[in-house]
Design an enzyme around this catalytic site. Structure first.
Site, PDB file in Angstrom:
ATOM      1  N   ASP A 107       1.154  -1.599   0.187  1.00  0.00           N
ATOM      2  CA  ASP A 107      -0.044  -0.043  -0.050  1.00  0.00           C
ATOM      3  C   ASP A 107       0.442   1.173   0.152  1.00  0.00           C
ATOM      4  O   ASP A 107       0.082   2.164   0.064  1.00  0.00           O
ATOM      5  CB  ASP A 107      -1.402  -0.123   1.757  1.00  0.00           C
ATOM      6  CG  ASP A 107      -0.319  -0.475   2.785  1.00  0.00           C
ATOM      7  OD1 ASP A 107       1.036   0.138   2.895  1.00  0.00           O
ATOM      8  OD2 ASP A 107      -0.587  -1.021   3.012  1.00  0.00           O
ATOM      9  N   HIS A 122       7.156  -7.581  -2.119  1.00  0.00           N
ATOM     10  CA  HIS A 122       5.211  -8.192  -2.744  1.00  0.00           C
ATOM     11  C   HIS A 122       4.945  -6.837  -3.499  1.00  0.00           C
ATOM     12  O   HIS A 122       3.771  -6.984  -4.097  1.00  0.00           O
ATOM     13  CB  HIS A 122       3.979  -8.788  -1.718  1.00  0.00           C
ATOM     14  CG  HIS A 122       4.397  -9.712  -1.326  1.00  0.00           C
ATOM     15  ND1 HIS A 122       3.817  -9.959   0.379  1.00  0.00           N
ATOM     16  CD2 HIS A 122       5.154 -10.786  -0.858  1.00  0.00           C
ATOM     17  CE1 HIS A 122       3.288 -11.434   0.824  1.00  0.00           C
ATOM     18  NE2 HIS A 122       5.074 -11.289   0.172  1.00  0.00           N
ATOM     19  N   CYS A 130       3.408  -2.020 -18.495  1.00  0.00           N
ATOM     20  CA  CYS A 130       3.285  -2.613 -19.602  1.00  0.00           C
ATOM     21  C   CYS A 130       3.777  -3.787 -19.846  1.00  0.00           C
ATOM     22  O   CYS A 130       4.956  -4.087 -19.922  1.00  0.00           O
ATOM     23  CB  CYS A 130       2.772  -1.712 -20.892  1.00  0.00           C
ATOM     24  SG  CYS A 130       2.621  -3.305 -22.242  1.00  0.00           S
ATOM     25  N   CYS A 153       0.292   0.980 -26.524  1.00  0.00           N
ATOM     26  CA  CYS A 153       0.703  -0.159 -27.451  1.00  0.00           C
ATOM     27  C   CYS A 153      -0.442  -1.656 -27.320  1.00  0.00           C
ATOM     28  O   CYS A 153      -0.177  -2.459 -28.118  1.00  0.00           O
ATOM     29  CB  CYS A 153       2.357  -1.065 -27.519  1.00  0.00           C
ATOM     30  SG  CYS A 153       2.496  -1.860 -25.974  1.00  0.00           S
TER      31      CYS A 153
END
Ligand code: ZN
Length: 241
Positions: A107, A122, A130, A153
């Site tokens: 977070d 994590h 992307c 893209c």
């Protein structure tokens, strides 16, 4: 001696503190643990599957749209604010007592509180890339997408969050081990120490004081110098710097 006083003395006498934290560090900021009983209940009722399944790599591949629905609903809390635990740890770092924070949370609240040396085992919801061209996207790009976030893209924007079935970043894991090996005090908070790799990391600690702050008991309590079964934010808020 009362436990807060004991913790105060440990912190006063330490110069190389490492903090290892789990989901319990963020619950006081209003971020529920998606693996908790109520988290599991919600995921089963609303999404028909367990959290482990819904944030697994195979689910991401096979049910990408559902994955993002659950992910946005249950794992992202853009308005959450740091709580006293985050601020206390940031202050300890500023005073050069604390060398690193190792967290299982995604977070970004430690950074929001001002901490610099944060190792995110994590990953983080704030980093997204992307899958095809590797272009970076911020959290808003994911939140603002209708269902599956797409890059210009055409590739899918994947959160840099470690999903179930995916391996941890070895670079971050090795850095965490290095910090723990050098620490004189290891404070572990907000985790019951059952999720990999938390339990394994404790074994690298050779320092003087192992402090466990968690609402419930853990299997490692008998190894600890000090065990405090309270909320971590409330506890650290009582420590003076
Ligand atoms: Zn792209």
């Amino acid at each position: 001696m009362n436990k807060i006083k004991q913790l105060q003395e440990i912190i006063n006498s330490s110069n190389n503190i490492v903090f290892f934290g789990g989901a319990g560090v963020s619950t006081e900021s209003g971020i529920p643990d998606f693996r908790s009983e109520s988290g599991i209940f919600k995921s089963l009722e609303k999404y028909g599957d367990t959290p482990e399944r819904l944030v697994s790599h195979s689910y991401y591949l096979e049910h990408t749209e559902e994955f993002f629905k659950y992910y946005k609903d249950c794992l992202i809390f853009p308005d959450a604010k740091p709580n006293p635990a985050h601020y206390a740890l940031a202050r300890l770092e500023k005073e050069s007592k604390l060398k690193a924070i190792i967290t299982q949370n995604i977070d970004g609240l430690h950074q929001k509180a001002g901490s610099k040396h944060v190792l995110e085992l994590h990953g983080s919801v704030y980093r997204n890339y992307c899958e095809i061209c590797k272009k970076y996207y911020d959290l808003n790009s994911v939140l603002e997408s209708n269902s599956i976030p797409h890059c210009s893209c055409g590739g899918i924007i994947k959160p840099a969050v470690v999903l179930y079935e995916e391996s941890l970043d070895m670079n971050i894991l090795n850095k965490s081990i290095e910090y723990i090996q050098k620490a004189d005090t290891l404070i572990i908070g907000g985790t019951s120490l059952v999720v990999y790799p938390a339990a394994g990391l404790i074994n690298y600690f050779n320092g003087k004081n192992l402090v466990l702050i968690n609402k419930s008991k853990t299997d490692y309590d008998q190894l600890a110098t000090l065990v405090i079964n309270e909320a971590i934010g409330e506890t650290l808020d009582k420590i003076k710097f």
